[in-house]
Design a protein around this motif. Structure first.
Motif, PDB file in Angstrom:
ATOM      1  N   GLN A 182      -0.075   0.358   5.675  1.00 10.13           N
ATOM      2  CA  GLN A 182      -1.383   0.113   5.086  1.00 10.13           C
ATOM      3  C   GLN A 182      -1.348   0.176   3.568  1.00 10.13           C
ATOM      4  O   GLN A 182      -1.985  -0.639   2.891  1.00 10.13           O
ATOM      5  CB  GLN A 182      -2.404   1.127   5.619  1.00 10.13           C
ATOM      6  CG  GLN A 182      -3.840   0.827   5.174  1.00 10.13           C
ATOM      7  CD  GLN A 182      -4.331  -0.529   5.644  1.00 10.13           C
ATOM      8  OE1 GLN A 182      -4.342  -0.811   6.834  1.00 10.13           O
ATOM      9  NE2 GLN A 182      -4.727  -1.397   4.722  1.00 10.13           N
ATOM     10  N   ARG A 183      -0.601   1.123   3.017  1.00  7.26           N
ATOM     11  CA  ARG A 183      -0.568   1.266   1.548  1.00  7.26           C
ATOM     12  C   ARG A 183       0.039   0.037   0.893  1.00  7.26           C
ATOM     13  O   ARG A 183      -0.452  -0.434  -0.137  1.00  7.26           O
ATOM     14  CB  ARG A 183       0.206   2.521   1.137  1.00  7.26           C
ATOM     15  CG  ARG A 183      -0.312   3.808   1.731  1.00  7.26           C
ATOM     16  CD  ARG A 183      -1.756   4.104   1.364  1.00  7.26           C
ATOM     17  NE  ARG A 183      -2.305   5.105   2.266  1.00  7.26           N
ATOM     18  CZ  ARG A 183      -3.580   5.451   2.325  1.00  7.26           C
ATOM     19  NH1 ARG A 183      -4.470   4.858   1.559  1.00  7.26           N
ATOM     20  NH2 ARG A 183      -3.977   6.366   3.179  1.00  7.26           N
ATOM     21  N   LEU A 184       1.120  -0.490   1.478  1.00  5.70           N
ATOM     22  CA  LEU A 184       1.735  -1.675   0.891  1.00  5.70           C
ATOM     23  C   LEU A 184       0.804  -2.878   0.976  1.00  5.70           C
ATOM     24  O   LEU A 184       0.745  -3.697   0.055  1.00  5.70           O
ATOM     25  CB  LEU A 184       3.076  -1.972   1.572  1.00  5.70           C
ATOM     26  CG  LEU A 184       4.192  -0.952   1.335  1.00  5.70           C
ATOM     27  CD1 LEU A 184       5.474  -1.402   2.020  1.00  5.70           C
ATOM     28  CD2 LEU A 184       4.435  -0.713  -0.142  1.00  5.70           C
ATOM     29  N   ALA A 185       0.065  -2.973   2.065  1.00 11.12           N
ATOM     30  CA  ALA A 185      -0.928  -4.049   2.173  1.00 11.12           C
ATOM     31  C   ALA A 185      -2.047  -3.844   1.160  1.00 11.12           C
ATOM     32  O   ALA A 185      -2.557  -4.812   0.571  1.00 11.12           O
ATOM     33  CB  ALA A 185      -1.492  -4.105   3.588  1.00 11.12           C
ATOM     34  N   ASP A 186      -2.428  -2.577   0.935  1.00 12.22           N
ATOM     35  CA  ASP A 186      -3.496  -2.278  -0.022  1.00 12.22           C
ATOM     36  C   ASP A 186      -3.114  -2.721  -1.431  1.00 12.22           C
ATOM     37  O   ASP A 186      -3.957  -3.217  -2.189  1.00 12.22           O
ATOM     38  CB  ASP A 186      -3.800  -0.783  -0.031  1.00 12.22           C
ATOM     39  CG  ASP A 186      -4.544  -0.322   1.219  1.00 12.22           C
ATOM     40  OD1 ASP A 186      -5.023  -1.187   1.977  1.00 12.22           O
ATOM     41  OD2 ASP A 186      -4.626   0.902   1.436  1.00 12.22           O
ATOM     42  N   GLN A 187      -1.845  -2.552  -1.798  1.00 14.63           N
ATOM     43  CA  GLN A 187      -1.438  -2.959  -3.145  1.00 14.63           C
ATOM     44  C   GLN A 187      -1.634  -4.458  -3.336  1.00 14.63           C
ATOM     45  O   GLN A 187      -2.007  -4.920  -4.419  1.00 14.63           O
ATOM     46  CB  GLN A 187       0.011  -2.585  -3.423  1.00 14.63           C
ATOM     47  CG  GLN A 187       0.408  -2.876  -4.886  1.00 14.63           C
ATOM     48  CD  GLN A 187       1.836  -2.511  -5.211  1.00 14.63           C
ATOM     49  OE1 GLN A 187       2.648  -2.273  -4.321  1.00 14.63           O
ATOM     50  NE2 GLN A 187       2.163  -2.452  -6.484  1.00 14.63           N
ATOM     51  N   ALA A 188      -1.394  -5.230  -2.271  1.00 17.16           N
ATOM     52  CA  ALA A 188      -1.535  -6.682  -2.364  1.00 17.16           C
ATOM     53  C   ALA A 188      -2.976  -7.125  -2.540  1.00 17.16           C
ATOM     54  O   ALA A 188      -3.239  -8.293  -2.829  1.00 17.16           O
ATOM     55  CB  ALA A 188      -0.936  -7.345  -1.116  1.00 17.16           C
ATOM     56  N   SER A 189      -3.929  -6.203  -2.391  1.00 17.82           N
ATOM     57  CA  SER A 189      -5.320  -6.558  -2.663  1.00 17.82           C
ATOM     58  C   SER A 189      -5.657  -6.366  -4.140  1.00 17.82           C
ATOM     59  O   SER A 189      -6.775  -6.682  -4.563  1.00 17.82           O
ATOM     60  CB  SER A 189      -6.267  -5.712  -1.797  1.00 17.82           C
ATOM     61  OG  SER A 189      -6.258  -4.360  -2.196  1.00 17.82           O
ATOM     62  N   TRP A 190      -4.699  -5.872  -4.915  1.00 15.17           N
ATOM     63  CA  TRP A 190      -4.916  -5.665  -6.347  1.00 15.17           C
ATOM     64  C   TRP A 190      -4.030  -6.539  -7.224  1.00 15.17           C
ATOM     65  O   TRP A 190      -4.329  -6.752  -8.395  1.00 15.17           O
ATOM     66  CB  TRP A 190      -4.680  -4.194  -6.714  1.00 15.17           C
ATOM     67  CG  TRP A 190      -5.715  -3.277  -6.153  1.00 15.17           C
ATOM     68  CD1 TRP A 190      -5.621  -2.517  -5.013  1.00 15.17           C
ATOM     69  CD2 TRP A 190      -7.026  -3.038  -6.682  1.00 15.17           C
ATOM     70  NE1 TRP A 190      -6.789  -1.820  -4.802  1.00 15.17           N
ATOM     71  CE2 TRP A 190      -7.667  -2.113  -5.826  1.00 15.17           C
ATOM     72  CE3 TRP A 190      -7.713  -3.503  -7.797  1.00 15.17           C
ATOM     73  CZ2 TRP A 190      -8.959  -1.660  -6.046  1.00 15.17           C
ATOM     74  CZ3 TRP A 190      -9.007  -3.047  -8.028  1.00 15.17           C
ATOM     75  CH2 TRP A 190      -9.614  -2.138  -7.155  1.00 15.17           C
ATOM     76  N   ILE A 191      -2.918  -7.032  -6.660  1.00 17.72           N
ATOM     77  CA  ILE A 191      -1.990  -7.845  -7.450  1.00 17.72           C
ATOM     78  C   ILE A 191      -1.227  -8.762  -6.505  1.00 17.72           C
ATOM     79  O   ILE A 191      -1.003  -8.418  -5.339  1.00 17.72           O
ATOM     80  CB  ILE A 191      -1.034  -6.947  -8.274  1.00 17.72           C
ATOM     81  CG1 ILE A 191      -0.389  -7.715  -9.420  1.00 17.72           C
ATOM     82  CG2 ILE A 191       0.015  -6.279  -7.372  1.00 17.72           C
ATOM     83  CD1 ILE A 191       0.235  -6.807 -10.484  1.00 17.72           C
ATOM     84  N   SER A 192      -0.811  -9.919  -6.979  1.00 16.04           N
ATOM     85  CA  SER A 192      -0.259 -10.944  -6.091  1.00 16.04           C
ATOM     86  C   SER A 192       1.239 -10.789  -5.874  1.00 16.04           C
ATOM     87  O   SER A 192       2.030 -11.697  -6.134  1.00 16.04           O
ATOM     88  CB  SER A 192      -0.570 -12.341  -6.630  1.00 16.04           C
ATOM     89  OG  SER A 192      -0.064 -12.474  -7.951  1.00 16.04           O
ATOM     90  N   TYR A 193       1.628  -9.626  -5.377  1.00 13.97           N
ATOM     91  CA  TYR A 193       3.011  -9.387  -4.975  1.00 13.97           C
ATOM     92  C   TYR A 193       3.038  -9.179  -3.464  1.00 13.97           C
ATOM     93  O   TYR A 193       2.173  -8.500  -2.905  1.00 13.97           O
ATOM     94  CB  TYR A 193       3.577  -8.148  -5.669  1.00 13.97           C
ATOM     95  CG  TYR A 193       3.689  -8.273  -7.172  1.00 13.97           C
ATOM     96  CD1 TYR A 193       4.053  -9.471  -7.775  1.00 13.97           C
ATOM     97  CD2 TYR A 193       3.433  -7.177  -7.992  1.00 13.97           C
ATOM     98  CE1 TYR A 193       4.152  -9.584  -9.145  1.00 13.97           C
ATOM     99  CE2 TYR A 193       3.537  -7.276  -9.370  1.00 13.97           C
ATOM    100  CZ  TYR A 193       3.896  -8.476  -9.948  1.00 13.97           C
ATOM    101  OH  TYR A 193       3.994  -8.581 -11.302  1.00 13.97           O
TER     102      TYR A 193
END
Length: 367
Positions: free
Chosen positions: A296-307
């Motif tokens: 979930q955390r790695l998916a959450d980061q993708a909601s803030w930056i396009s990596y």
């Protein structure tokens, strides 16, 4: 890849000691990353939730570009002040081979996927080192000012070298990585042959000769935020940077900037834990890593930056931007429309050649 079994056994004992003293884990830790929009994405997806869960204060240090040199110096001095460090894959390999990064048992020290899939399967081939904990897939690419390129915006990476069609300053990172590959591609070397050529002195000289043709037109950058700022200020017509920084500049800030996906260089970024930490600090670092790299955390980061998140199980959870509400998948470097002509970065080549190539590149810059 070298496996140091004796070090692994020592690490296991140290981890066990640290976990036994979990109640003594420090309530403050220093996490090293790259700053700017990237650290913001980590702060929102990882740091703040972890602090809210544990009460730990996280100190951000934006020194990842100098991580190898600084960790070498800290080790020499016997004073490791960093707890978790964000590095590119090639640097993780170097640090691991030098014994400066802790070896990880990925299946016991990292969370499983929600369906129970072990971390080694969930991360797959992105685990390129015994010490590396993958976090994102990103690319180094080029942004350009849409209002300065005329009626024919660039479509090829070789626009960097075409000062006749696109006069003006360019910004390139102050290191050989990516610059040397692009120089050879634009000097006629086939994509499949780039690293074979670059492994020779003649190939290195060929790349530097190509870079010589634009040397007077280059602003050299060392921090990830530099090119976005130079583009926003109109000080350069185009420049290299990380695709997520350009996403922020274009979508969040609304700057007149376009992104050139041609020959984007795929790379990996992730965490290492320095060797030499006390058992208590190591236990805290491992606790943070277990939390910050779950599905979930790695998916959450993708909601803030396009990596792109490094776990396979995270990809289906990638949705819209947390503030803008736009779909993030089309902005990822791995999107099929963006990945028509990618260049695959060779981690092991740069782990082997980086120190010598750095010295040669810096000597060329000083000429």
């Amino acid at each position: 890849m070298k496996l140091r079994k004796s070090l692994m056994a020592t690490t296991a004992l140290t981890v066990a000691a640290g976990m036994a003293a979990a109640q003594d884990m420090p309530m403050e830790m220093t996490i090293v990353s790259w700053g700017g929009a990237y650290t913001k994405s980590q702060q929102n997806a990882y740091h703040t939730p972890y602090s809210e869960k544990t009460g730990v204060t996280i100190i951000n240090d934006d020194s990842s570009a100098e991580a190898v040199a600084k960790l070498r110096a800290m080790n020499e001095a016997g004073n490791i002040t960093w707890d978790v460090v964000d590095v590119v894959a090639a640097d993780a390999i170097r640090l691991c081979d030098e014994g400066l990064a802790m070896e990880i048992d990925h299946d016991t020290m990292l969370a499983t996927a929600p369906d129970g899939t072990p971390a080694t399967e969930d991360f797959g081939d992105l685990i390129v080192s015994d010490c590396f904990i993958p976090q994102i897939v990103y690319s180094i690419t080029v942004g350009y000012r849409t209002d300065l390129v005329g009626d024919t915006p660039p479509t090829s990476i070789c626009a960097l070298f075409d000062t006749e069609a696109y006069p003006g300053q360019r910004s390139l990172e102050k290191r050989p990585i990516v610059n040397m590959e692009w120089a050879l591609l634009c000097d006629g070397v086939a994509k499949a042959d780039v690293y074979d050529v670059l492994a020779t002195e003649e190939g290195q000289n060929q790349a530097l000769a190509k870079l010589d043709t634009i040397k007077d037109d280059v602003v050299w950058w060392s921090a990830g935020a530099d090119t976005p700022q130079l583009l926003a200020d109109g000080e350069v017509i185009m420049g290299s940077t990380y695709n997520g920084r350009l996403f922020s500049l274009i979508e969040e800030q609304g700057q007149p900037v376009g992104m050139l996906w041609d020959a984007q260089v795929f790379d990996l970024d992730g965490w290492i834990i320095p060797t030499g930490l006390s058992p208590e600090r190591q236990a805290r670092a491992l606790d943070y890593i277990m939390f910050a790299t779950d599905t979930q955390r790695l998916a959450d980061q993708a909601s803030w930056i396009s990596y792109g998140p490094a776990r396979k199980s995270s990809a289906p959870l990638v949705g819209t931007h947390a503030e803008l509400g736009i779909e993030m998948a089309p902005h990822m470097p791995t999107d099929p429309a963006n990945a028509e002509n990618t260049f695959l970065y060779n981690y092991e080549f740069w782990a082997d050649y980086r120190d010598d190539m750095d010295a040669k590149f810096q000597a060329w810059l000083a000429q």
